[in-house]
Design a protein around this motif. Structure first.
Motif, PDB file in Angstrom:
ATOM      1  N   THR A  58       0.796  -1.238   0.000  1.00  0.00           N
ATOM      2  CA  THR A  58       0.000   0.000   0.000  1.00  0.00           C
ATOM      3  C   THR A  58       0.824   1.280   0.000  1.00  0.00           C
ATOM      4  O   THR A  58       0.276   2.368  -0.169  1.00  0.00           O
ATOM      5  CB  THR A  58      -0.937   0.019   1.230  1.00  0.00           C
ATOM      6  N   SER A  59       2.147   1.187   0.222  1.00  0.00           N
ATOM      7  CA  SER A  59       2.991   2.376   0.281  1.00  0.00           C
ATOM      8  C   SER A  59       4.215   2.221  -0.615  1.00  0.00           C
ATOM      9  O   SER A  59       4.662   1.102  -0.896  1.00  0.00           O
ATOM     10  CB  SER A  59       3.445   2.640   1.723  1.00  0.00           C
ATOM     11  N   THR A  60       4.766   3.364  -1.024  1.00  0.00           N
ATOM     12  CA  THR A  60       5.900   3.330  -1.946  1.00  0.00           C
ATOM     13  C   THR A  60       7.209   2.964  -1.253  1.00  0.00           C
ATOM     14  O   THR A  60       8.095   2.401  -1.855  1.00  0.00           O
ATOM     15  CB  THR A  60       6.095   4.704  -2.608  1.00  0.00           C
ATOM     16  N   HIS A  61       7.356   3.343   0.049  1.00  0.00           N
ATOM     17  CA  HIS A  61       8.610   3.160   0.786  1.00  0.00           C
ATOM     18  C   HIS A  61       9.771   3.823   0.051  1.00  0.00           C
ATOM     19  O   HIS A  61      10.881   3.300  -0.016  1.00  0.00           O
ATOM     20  CB  HIS A  61       8.891   1.667   1.017  1.00  0.00           C
ATOM     21  N   TYR A  62       9.464   5.003  -0.485  1.00  0.00           N
ATOM     22  CA  TYR A  62      10.450   5.787  -1.233  1.00  0.00           C
ATOM     23  C   TYR A  62      11.584   6.227  -0.307  1.00  0.00           C
ATOM     24  O   TYR A  62      11.357   6.681   0.816  1.00  0.00           O
ATOM     25  CB  TYR A  62       9.751   7.009  -1.826  1.00  0.00           C
ATOM     26  N   ILE A  63      12.842   6.069  -0.789  1.00  0.00           N
ATOM     27  CA  ILE A  63      13.987   6.533  -0.003  1.00  0.00           C
ATOM     28  C   ILE A  63      15.106   6.954  -0.945  1.00  0.00           C
ATOM     29  O   ILE A  63      15.425   6.262  -1.919  1.00  0.00           O
ATOM     30  CB  ILE A  63      14.478   5.454   0.991  1.00  0.00           C
ATOM     31  N   ARG A  64      15.676   8.123  -0.685  1.00  0.00           N
ATOM     32  CA  ARG A  64      16.744   8.667  -1.526  1.00  0.00           C
ATOM     33  C   ARG A  64      18.069   7.976  -1.234  1.00  0.00           C
ATOM     34  O   ARG A  64      18.379   7.639  -0.074  1.00  0.00           O
ATOM     35  CB  ARG A  64      16.880  10.164  -1.267  1.00  0.00           C
ATOM     36  N   VAL A  65      18.901   7.834  -2.278  1.00  0.00           N
ATOM     37  CA  VAL A  65      20.208   7.202  -2.120  1.00  0.00           C
ATOM     38  C   VAL A  65      21.133   8.074  -1.276  1.00  0.00           C
ATOM     39  O   VAL A  65      21.851   7.566  -0.399  1.00  0.00           O
ATOM     40  CB  VAL A  65      20.840   6.914  -3.499  1.00  0.00           C
ATOM     41  N   ASP A  66      21.142   9.377  -1.506  1.00  0.00           N
ATOM     42  CA  ASP A  66      22.037  10.241  -0.722  1.00  0.00           C
ATOM     43  C   ASP A  66      21.653  10.237   0.755  1.00  0.00           C
ATOM     44  O   ASP A  66      22.519  10.310   1.639  1.00  0.00           O
ATOM     45  CB  ASP A  66      22.066  11.666  -1.289  1.00  0.00           C
ATOM     46  N   PHE A  67      20.365  10.124   1.047  1.00  0.00           N
ATOM     47  CA  PHE A  67      19.887  10.010   2.419  1.00  0.00           C
ATOM     48  C   PHE A  67      20.384   8.693   3.032  1.00  0.00           C
ATOM     49  O   PHE A  67      20.897   8.655   4.158  1.00  0.00           O
ATOM     50  CB  PHE A  67      18.357  10.059   2.413  1.00  0.00           C
ATOM     51  N   LEU A  68      20.253   7.616   2.279  1.00  0.00           N
ATOM     52  CA  LEU A  68      20.711   6.301   2.721  1.00  0.00           C
ATOM     53  C   LEU A  68      22.195   6.306   3.050  1.00  0.00           C
ATOM     54  O   LEU A  68      22.629   5.772   4.084  1.00  0.00           O
ATOM     55  CB  LEU A  68      20.457   5.262   1.619  1.00  0.00           C
ATOM     56  N   GLU A  69      22.978   6.879   2.164  1.00  0.00           N
ATOM     57  CA  GLU A  69      24.434   6.888   2.354  1.00  0.00           C
ATOM     58  C   GLU A  69      24.813   7.579   3.656  1.00  0.00           C
ATOM     59  O   GLU A  69      25.661   7.092   4.409  1.00  0.00           O
ATOM     60  CB  GLU A  69      25.112   7.564   1.156  1.00  0.00           C
ATOM     61  N   GLN A  70      24.196   8.705   3.931  1.00  0.00           N
ATOM     62  CA  GLN A  70      24.510   9.445   5.156  1.00  0.00           C
ATOM     63  C   GLN A  70      24.089   8.661   6.403  1.00  0.00           C
ATOM     64  O   GLN A  70      24.829   8.583   7.383  1.00  0.00           O
ATOM     65  CB  GLN A  70      23.815  10.810   5.137  1.00  0.00           C
ATOM     66  N   VAL A  71      22.883   8.091   6.359  1.00  0.00           N
ATOM     67  CA  VAL A  71      22.376   7.358   7.525  1.00  0.00           C
ATOM     68  C   VAL A  71      23.211   6.119   7.807  1.00  0.00           C
ATOM     69  O   VAL A  71      23.635   5.892   8.959  1.00  0.00           O
ATOM     70  CB  VAL A  71      20.898   6.966   7.301  1.00  0.00           C
ATOM     71  N   VAL A  72      23.465   5.314   6.787  1.00  0.00           N
ATOM     72  CA  VAL A  72      24.179   4.051   6.994  1.00  0.00           C
ATOM     73  C   VAL A  72      25.618   4.301   7.427  1.00  0.00           C
ATOM     74  O   VAL A  72      26.129   3.642   8.339  1.00  0.00           O
ATOM     75  CB  VAL A  72      24.125   3.176   5.711  1.00  0.00           C
ATOM     76  N   LEU A  73      26.280   5.268   6.807  1.00  0.00           N
ATOM     77  CA  LEU A  73      27.642   5.598   7.232  1.00  0.00           C
ATOM     78  C   LEU A  73      27.640   6.087   8.684  1.00  0.00           C
ATOM     79  O   LEU A  73      28.516   5.710   9.479  1.00  0.00           O
ATOM     80  CB  LEU A  73      28.243   6.655   6.311  1.00  0.00           C
ATOM     81  N   GLY A  74      26.636   6.886   9.030  1.00  0.00           N
ATOM     82  CA  GLY A  74      26.536   7.380  10.405  1.00  0.00           C
ATOM     83  C   GLY A  74      26.319   6.254  11.399  1.00  0.00           C
ATOM     84  O   GLY A  74      26.914   6.238  12.493  1.00  0.00           O
ATOM     85  N   GLU A  75      25.489   5.271  11.033  1.00  0.00           N
ATOM     86  CA  GLU A  75      25.225   4.131  11.925  1.00  0.00           C
ATOM     87  C   GLU A  75      26.469   3.247  12.075  1.00  0.00           C
ATOM     88  O   GLU A  75      26.754   2.725  13.158  1.00  0.00           O
ATOM     89  CB  GLU A  75      24.049   3.309  11.412  1.00  0.00           C
ATOM     90  N   ILE A  76      27.217   3.077  10.996  1.00  0.00           N
ATOM     91  CA  ILE A  76      28.443   2.275  11.068  1.00  0.00           C
ATOM     92  C   ILE A  76      29.474   2.967  11.957  1.00  0.00           C
ATOM     93  O   ILE A  76      30.148   2.324  12.765  1.00  0.00           O
ATOM     94  CB  ILE A  76      28.998   2.010   9.654  1.00  0.00           C
ATOM     95  N   ARG A  77      29.591   4.277  11.815  1.00  0.00           N
ATOM     96  CA  ARG A  77      30.515   5.025  12.685  1.00  0.00           C
ATOM     97  C   ARG A  77      30.090   4.904  14.152  1.00  0.00           C
ATOM     98  O   ARG A  77      30.913   4.750  15.056  1.00  0.00           O
ATOM     99  CB  ARG A  77      30.536   6.493  12.272  1.00  0.00           C
ATOM    100  N   ARG A  78      28.791   4.981  14.381  1.00  0.00           N
ATOM    101  CA  ARG A  78      28.264   4.857  15.740  1.00  0.00           C
ATOM    102  C   ARG A  78      28.582   3.467  16.311  1.00  0.00           C
ATOM    103  O   ARG A  78      28.963   3.332  17.476  1.00  0.00           O
ATOM    104  CB  ARG A  78      26.754   5.093  15.693  1.00  0.00           C
ATOM    105  N   LEU A  79      28.433   2.446  15.472  1.00  0.00           N
ATOM    106  CA  LEU A  79      28.700   1.074  15.906  1.00  0.00           C
ATOM    107  C   LEU A  79      30.173   0.869  16.221  1.00  0.00           C
ATOM    108  O   LEU A  79      30.534   0.263  17.237  1.00  0.00           O
ATOM    109  CB  LEU A  79      28.256   0.094  14.806  1.00  0.00           C
TER     110      LEU A  79
END
Length: 569
Positions: free
Chosen positions: A362-383
Motif C-alpha cells: 500500500t505504500s511506496t517506501h520511497y527513499i533517496r540514495v544520498d539520504f541512505l548513504e549518510q544514515v548508513v555511514l553514520g550508523e556504522i561510525r556509531r557502531l
C-alpha cells in the motif's frame, strides 16, 4: 575396390578384443592388455586366421557396454568386416548378464560370427557351450561383489579423511603424497581474485567478463596446458571464455578453506555410474586438512552474501551498491533502484511490490540514495565507536546471551558426538579387517554378508544421532565464528570516512525500509539495519553515541529526517 577386398578377406579376418579394468588388475599380469594380445594372436593363427585386427578398452569396467573399443568393433561386425571374434574369456566381452546374453545368443549368430573365449573353452564353431550363460551370470555377480567391497573400502577411506575426489582448481596433488593436496599458487591467485571481487560487490557475470578481458585461462584450459586430464564437457569455446556458472561453483567450494568434504555425490548402483548430489547431511567434513587458498573468514563472508548481491540495473544499465540489500518493512519485497526522469542526479529506491506498479503493497517506501548513504555511514561510525569505547558492552550486546552457558552446552554435545564418532570409526576398522579376511578366504562370503548387515544397522543408528548433534554444533559454531568475524570486521572500519560496496557487503545483511511518517511537520524515515551474523543490534542510549542527525530536502521541498526503528521485543 577396398570394399570388394574386405568382403573377399572376411573369412580370413578375426577381431581380437582385449579389455582391462581396475578390478582385473587384482588378478595379476596375466590379465594385462599386452598378455591378452599375445594369447589371442597365438590362438587365432592356430585356427587359421591371417588378418588380425585388435580392439581394446583399457581401464574400463565390463559393467557398461558403452566402451569405445567395443562399440567400434560392433560397428565393424555389423558391416560384415570379420568372421570371428576372439577374447581371453567371456568376462572380457562384459559383466552385464543381459547385454552379453543378447550379444552371444542373438547378434553374433545372426551375423554368422564365430566366438572364441580361450580360457573358458568356448568356440561356437565346435558347438554350443551350455555353461556360457552361467559363466555370464557369474561374471555379473563378480562385478556386483567387487562394487560392494569397493564401496566399503571407499567408505573407510572417506571417513578417515582421505580426499575422495580430484583437487579443485587452485590445488594439485602433492607429488610426494597423492592423498594430500597442496596449493597451486598460479591458479590460487585467480581464485582469491574471484573472492575479492565478490566482496567488492561484483556479480558472477561481471567477474567472468573481467577474467576474460585479462585473458585468464578457464580451469579446463588451465589443466589442459599442464597435461592434466579432468572430466567435464570440453566445448569448442575460447580458452579464456569464462562462464558465470564456473564462478558460482568456485565461490561455493568449502575446500578452499583447507577442508576435505567427502561423499558429496553417490551412484545408485554398480550398473549406473551417474553421480547424484548427496544430501548435505550425509557429507563427511574434515576441517583444516590442507593449506587454505582462501581464509575461512573471507569464505564465510562470501557465503553470507551469495544470492543477496543482486545488482539490479536501471533501464540505462546503472547499478547501485544498495541494490539487493533493501527490503520493504511491510511486505518483505525488495526495493528497486531508479533515478528521477527530470533530474537524473536524484537517485532513489522504492518497493517493487507497490500497488501503483501493479503490486499489493500500500505504500511506496520511497527513499533517496544520498539520504541512505549518510544514515548508513553514520550508523556504522556509531557502531565502531561503541565497539572501541565500550568493548565489554559491545561484545555482550553482540552475543545476546550467556557465553559460558553456551560453551558448557557445546562441550557436552561435542563429547557425546566424539564418543559416537569413535564407535563409528571402530566399526569402519572392523569392516576393513573383515574385508581383508574375506579376500584372503578367512571369512566366507555368507558370513561376511551377515556381519556387514549387523554393523551397517548399528552405524545407521549412530548416523541419526551424529547428524542431529552435528547440526546443532554447526549452528552454534557458525554463530560463534560469525560473531567473532563481525566484531573483527567492525573494528576494521573504525576510521571509515566513506561508504563502499565492500563495507556494506561485509557488515550488512539487509536493511528494512519503513514508510516515512509525518511527525511535527517533518517526515521521519525509519530504518532497521540487520548486520551479518548477528542481525539488528540494540545500542545503549549513551550520550557519546548519538544517532546520525540526517535531515534532507526531498521531492517538492519535503524534509525527511532519520530515526532508528525499534526492534521487536
Amino acid at each position: 575396390m577396398k570394399q570388394s577386398n574386405r568382403r573377399k578377406n572376411r573369412e580370413d579376418t578375426a577381431f581380437l578384443y582385449e579389455r582391462l579394468s581396475r578390478d582385473d588388475n587384482l588378478e595379476g599380469e596375466s590379465y594385462s592388455i599386452s598378455n591378452q594380445k599375445k594369447l589371442l594372436i597365438k590362438v587365432a593363427k592356430e585356427k587359421g586366421y591371417t588378418n588380425l585386427i585388435h580392439f581394446s578398452d583399457d581401464g574400463i569396467s565390463g559393467v557398461t557396454m558403452e566402451r569405445p573399443g567395443f562399440v567400434a568393433m560392433i560397428q565393424e561386425l555389423e558391416e560384415g568386416h570379420a568372421a570371428a571374434v576372439f577374447v581371453k574369456d567371456m568376462s572380457r566381452l562384459g559383466r552385464n548378464y543381459i547385454e552379453v546374453g543378447k550379444l552371444t545368443e542373438e547378434f553374433l549368430p545372426d551375423h554368422d560370427i564365430r566366438l572364441v573365449a580361450v580360457s573358458d573353452n568356448v568356440d561356437t564353431a565346435e558347438g554350443e557351450n551350455e555353461l556360457t550363460p552361467i559363466r555370464n551370470l557369474f561374471n555379473e555377480w563378480y562385478a556386483r561383489d567387487i562394487s560392494k567391497k569397493r564401496r566399503i573400502s571407499n567408505k573407510i577411506k572417506g571417513n578417515a579423511g582421505e580426499p575422495m575426489g580430484q583437487p579443485p582448481y587452485g590445488y594439485i596433488k602433492d607429488p610426494d603424497n597423492p592423498k594430500r593436496w597442496i596449493v597451486d599458487e598460479e591458479a590460487a591467485t585467480v581464485v582469491r581474485r574471484i573472492y575479492q571481487m565478490t566482496l567488492d560487490g561484483f556479480g558472477p557475470e561481471q567477474i567472468a567478463a573481467a577474467l576474460e578481458r585479462d585473458s585468464i585461462l578457464t580451469p579446463i584450459s588451465y589443466w589442459q596446458t599442464r597435461g592434466v586430464n579432468r572430466p567435464g564437457k570440453h566445448k569448442d569455446a575460447p580458452p579464456t571464455k569464462w562462464n558465470s556458472s564456473t564462478i558460482t561453483k568456485i565461490l561455493s567450494l568449502q575446500e578452499y578453506c583447507g577442508d576435505v568434504l567427502n561423499f558429496k555425490t553417490y551412484s545408485k548402483s554398480y550398473k549406473n555410474k551417474k553421480r547424484i548430489e548427496n544430501d548435505h547431511d550425509n557429507w563427511v567434513i574434515f576441517k583444516d586438512v590442507h593449506d587454505p587458498v582462501v581464509d575461512r573468514a573471507t569464505w564465510e563472508k562470501v557465503q553470507q552474501k551469495r544470492g543477496k548481491i543482486r545488482k539490479r540495473k536501471t533501464n540505462e544499465g546503472e547499478t547501485n551498491m544498495f541494490s539487493g540489500l533493501l527490503v520493504c518493512a511491510d511486505c518483505g519485497h525488495n526495493l528497486h533502484y531508479h533515478f528521477n526522469q527530470g533530474n537524473p542526479d536524484i537517485k532513489y529506491f522504492n518497493c517493487s511490490n507497490y500497488k501503483g506498479n501493479r503490486g499489493t503493497c500500500t505504500s511506496t517506501h520511497y527513499i533517496r540514495v544520498d539520504f541512505l548513504e549518510q544514515v548508513v555511514l553514520g550508523e556504522i561510525r556509531r557502531l565502531t565507536k561503541f565497539a572501541n569505547k565500550y568493548e565489554d558492552e559491545f561484545v555482550k550486546a553482540v552475543m545476546g546471551h550467556s557465553q559460558q552457558t553456551l560453551e558448557l552446552d557445546r562441550q557436552k554435545k561435542q563429547k557425546e558426538c566424539n564418543s559416537l564418532l569413535a564407535r563409528d570409526k571402530e566399526i569402519d576398522r572392523l569392516f576393513d579387517r573383515m574385508y581383508e579376511d574375506n579376500v584372503a578366504g578367512k571369512i566366507s562370503d555368507e558370513r561376511f554378508s551377515k556381519m556387514t548387515k549387523q554393523y551397517e544397522d548399528e552405524q545407521s543408528g549412530l548416523a541419526g544421532r551424529i547428524k542431529t548433534l552435528r547440526a546443532e554444533l554447526d549452528k552454534e559454531s557458525r554463530q560463534s565464528v560469525g560473531t567473532d568475524m563481525f566484531i573483527a570486521t567492525v573494528r576494521k572500519y573504525t576510521r571509515a570516512r566513506k561508504l563502499t560496496p565492500r563495507m556494506l557487503n561485509e557488515l550488512i545483511d539487509h536493511i528494512e525500509v519503513h514508510q516515512a511518517e509525518k511527525v511535527n511537520g517533518v517526515y521521519v524515515q525509519k530504518l532497521t539495519i540487520h548486520y551479518n551474523c548477528i542481525g539488528s543490534i540494540e545500542i545503549p542510549d549513551i550520550s557519546s553515541l548519538p544517532e546520525p542527525d540526517v535531515l534532507i530536502q526531498t521531492r517538492k521541498g519535503v524534509a525527511v529526517s532519520y530515526s532508528q526503528a525499534q526492534m521487536a521485543g
